[in-house]
Design an enzyme around this catalytic site. Structure first.
Site, PDB file in Angstrom:
ATOM      1  N   GLU A  62       4.553  13.371 -78.464  1.00  0.00           N
ATOM      2  CA  GLU A  62       3.249  13.698 -79.047  1.00  0.00           C
ATOM      3  C   GLU A  62       3.323  13.920 -80.562  1.00  0.00           C
ATOM      4  O   GLU A  62       2.349  13.637 -81.278  1.00  0.00           O
ATOM      5  CB  GLU A  62       2.651  14.938 -78.381  1.00  0.00           C
ATOM      6  N   PHE A 124      -0.593  26.499 -64.586  1.00  0.00           N
ATOM      7  CA  PHE A 124       0.448  25.524 -64.897  1.00  0.00           C
ATOM      8  C   PHE A 124       0.053  24.719 -66.131  1.00  0.00           C
ATOM      9  O   PHE A 124      -1.048  24.188 -66.222  1.00  0.00           O
ATOM     10  CB  PHE A 124       0.660  24.593 -63.706  1.00  0.00           C
ATOM     11  N   GLN A 125       0.947  24.652 -67.084  1.00  0.00           N
ATOM     12  CA  GLN A 125       0.776  23.937 -68.350  1.00  0.00           C
ATOM     13  C   GLN A 125      -0.446  24.421 -69.134  1.00  0.00           C
ATOM     14  O   GLN A 125      -1.106  23.652 -69.816  1.00  0.00           O
ATOM     15  CB  GLN A 125       0.702  22.425 -68.113  1.00  0.00           C
ATOM     16  N   LYS A 174     -10.062  20.243 -68.026  1.00  0.00           N
ATOM     17  CA  LYS A 174     -10.014  19.103 -67.110  1.00  0.00           C
ATOM     18  C   LYS A 174     -11.329  18.914 -66.372  1.00  0.00           C
ATOM     19  O   LYS A 174     -11.824  17.783 -66.232  1.00  0.00           O
ATOM     20  CB  LYS A 174      -8.869  19.301 -66.112  1.00  0.00           C
ATOM     21  N   MET A 489      19.467  16.817 -98.880  1.00  0.00           N
ATOM     22  CA  MET A 489      18.929  17.838 -99.771  1.00  0.00           C
ATOM     23  C   MET A 489      19.536  19.203 -99.473  1.00  0.00           C
ATOM     24  O   MET A 489      19.768  20.002-100.390  1.00  0.00           O
ATOM     25  CB  MET A 489      17.411  17.889 -99.672  1.00  0.00           C
TER      26      MET A 489
END
Length: 612
Positions: A62, A124-125, A174, A489
């Protein structure tokens, strides 16, 4: 207030309303990754893709989706769009959202969320992505009623793309995606947000004050930031610079807003800016800041930044004007519109522009340019990073370039001379792993243009999985790895400021075979080790009809100079070359600060930057 077109309602789901609204707002590409909570939206996306109305690019992570959408927006000026599901899908987007927020890039980020009744139950999630992202978005929505979907999408695009651009989050439970209702579409321009009216026109009294300061200045300097890119103000900046013969320096975000091949261009300023840009900002008597925010990497020691100058600050965000430096003339407004009004006012007045007023100043800057040029080290048996990038700049001058973050980014900023929107780099957040997915997003937006990512061997590994996305969709972006076997760096700072204690910065052990790795993903891999191989290899890469990952082995100990040390003024740069011209100066002296000999009077010490 909502101003809807009167059309008949139709039964539809929240997911349909979302996808229909996105297509109405001109969305052609979405970068994303599906998951449980966002499946109703992906189910509707399946139907929309089948019509050819838009295309979804399935990324491998993502974060890659957010960076790709970000670069899509930078390259085109349009709003980028990305999708992620709830929980870890949403949190994986956070770094990309923060990157876009810091650099003022317009994004609409759509995340799935657990069903409304489950919110707050540790389902969940489930994560509170609305709360997590509050500090790093311009605005955010949690859609609790599908009837609001069309209005929310229209508002999100309006907010993301107007005023100071930025990312907007839409979190969709959802069951909102599944619920049917009587849908009435909302088209672009059919919403008006109470209390959100960015100032576009600058105050004419302040514009007149700015003109007065510009006309009397003998050592003016235009300091151009990313706001000039967002506003497409490069034409007006060019006209202003030429009208009054004002030298122009840009920030990392402002690269491309002014032609860097123009005689008035002095390149980037700041920590790794050109010496002549940093000397110019230290000596100017008028600093005209256009769409810039006086970032610490630009200013160095703030109280000594342009300390001899009066300041005109033009910016669309009133919060930026006076935040770090109090200007004598603050002008809030769209920078392009402000410059249009300023130039029109100049043409209306009878007083001609003082074309020769800055002649001595320009001559002085040109002497600094001759004394302290950006040099390209040449070695018989090894490649310098500067050589690789300067050669690439010659061979592909019109390409769109993305970068990761580190030494290679600064070398690229020094040696590439880009047009507007052709420089795409994470500036404010400094996000390693940005370059490859950014190249993917830019190439999807501009398939007929050459898109090249300049990466480091450490940063490329943070999102290297997106090679799979390039291969799957035939996205023919090229990637050049400046491979020195270090977190470059970090190593330079450890060498310079931490007694050469190289703690956890050596990447040589465990370095993958990038050629084999590229080939495993179905991408052409190339390896370059010797200077004699470089030109031919770059020619082959640029001509190849496909994605390429080129591993270029460069000298391990090369440092990026000039460099302004933390807490120092811009005039105090490390790594300046000593020029024969200084050694042959008529009047020689020792630097009172560091003891360096053969220093010309009325100048700066090339070793420590002390004004003599």
């Amino acid at each position: 207030m909502q101003l809807r077109t009167q059309v008949a309602a139709k039964r539809a789901t929240g997911a349909f309303a979302l996808m229909d609204s996105l297509t109405r707002h001109g969305v052609e590409h979405i970068f994303g990754y599906p998951g449980g909570a966002i499946l109703p939206i992906y189910d509707e996306l399946y139907r929309v893709e089948a019509t050819g109305a838009l295309k979804h690019i399935l990324v491998r992570h993502e974060q890659g989706a957010a960076h790709a959408a970000d670069a899509y927006a930078r390259a085109t000026g349009r709003v980028g769009v990305c999708f992620g599901t709830s929980g870890p899908g949403a949190t994986n987007l956070v770094t990309g959202i923060a990157t876009a927020h810091m650099d003022s890039i317009p994004l609409v980020v759509v995340t799935g969320q657990v069903a409304r009744k489950a919110i707050g139950t540790d389902a969940f999630q489930e994560t509170d992505i609305f709360g997590i992202t509050l500090p790093i978005v311009k605005h955010s929505y949690l859609v609790r009623d599908p009837k609001d979907m069309a209005t929310i999408v229209a508002e999100a695009f309006h907010v993301a793309s107007t005023g100071r651009p930025g990312p907007v989050l839409i979190d969709v439970p959802k069951d909102v995606g599944l619920e049917e209702f009587d849908y009435i579409p909302v088209n672009p321009g059919e919403v008006s947000l109470t209390g959100y009216r960015p100032t576009v026109k600058g105050n004419m009294r302040q514009i007149n004050q700015a003109i007065t300061l510009i006309r009397k200045a003998e050592r003016p300097l235009l300091y151009i930031g990313g706001g000039a890119i967002s506003a497409n103000a490069h034409g007006e900046i060019h006209e202003l610079a030429e009208l009054f013969q004002i030298p122009v320096t840009t920030t990392l975000m402002g690269k491309g807003a002014f032609n860097e091949n123009h005689p008035l261009a002095v390149g980037m300023l700041g920590m790794h800016g050109t010496a002549y840009a940093n000397f110019a900002v230290s000596e100017c008597d008028l600093l005209i800041a256009v769409g810039a925010r006086f970032d610490d990497r630009v200013t160095g020691k703030l109280e000594e930044f342009a300390s001899r100058a009066e300041v005109i600050h033009i910016d669309i965000d009133p919060a930026e004007v006076g935040k770090n430096r109090t200007p004598q003339v603050p002008i809030v407004g769209d920078v392009r519109q402000v410059l249009i009004d300023l130039l029109r006012r100049c043409r209306e007045t009878e007083e001609p522009a003082p074309q020769t007023q800055t002649e001595a100043w320009l001559n002085r800057i040109n002497r600094w340019r001759e004394d302290y040029p950006l040099e390209v080290p040449e070695y018989p048996d090894s490649l310098s990073p500067q050589k690789v990038i300067s050669e690439l700049a010659k061979m592909a001058p019109d390409a769109y370039y993305t970068t990761d973050v580190g030494q290679h980014q600064m070398w690229a900023a020094q040696y590439l001379k880009n047009g507007p929107r052709q420089w795409i780099s994470s500036a404010g957040l400094g996000t390693m792993g940005f370059g490859l997915p950014a190249a993917m997003g830019a190439k999807v937006a501009l398939p007929d243009h050459q898109v090249i990512c300049i990466a480091g061997d450490a940063s490329i590994q943070m999102n290297i999985q997106e090679l799979g996305t390039l291969a799957q969709y035939g996205i023919y972006a090229k990637t050049v790895i400046i491979n020195n076997g270090w977190q470059g760096m970090v190593r330079q700072w450890q060498q310079t400021f931490f007694g050469e204690r190289y703690s956890s910065s050596n990447m040589e052990l465990g370095m993958p075979d990038f050629v084999k790795l590229a080939e495993a993903y179905g991408v052409k891999g190339m390896l370059v080790k010797h200077p004699d191989e470089l030109h031919e290899a770059l020619t082959e890469m640029l001509a190849y009809d496909g994605a390429v990952l080129m591993d270029v082995r460069v000298r391990r100990d090369e440092n990026c100079y000039p460099m302004v040390a933390p807490g120092k003024s811009n005039a105090q740069m490390l790594g300046l070359p000593e020029r024969k011209k200084l050694e042959q100066a008529a009047e020689l002296m020792y630097c009172s600060n560091c003891g360096t000999k053969n220093v010309a009077s009325n100048h700066f010490c090339p070793e420590c930057g002390t004004k003599l």
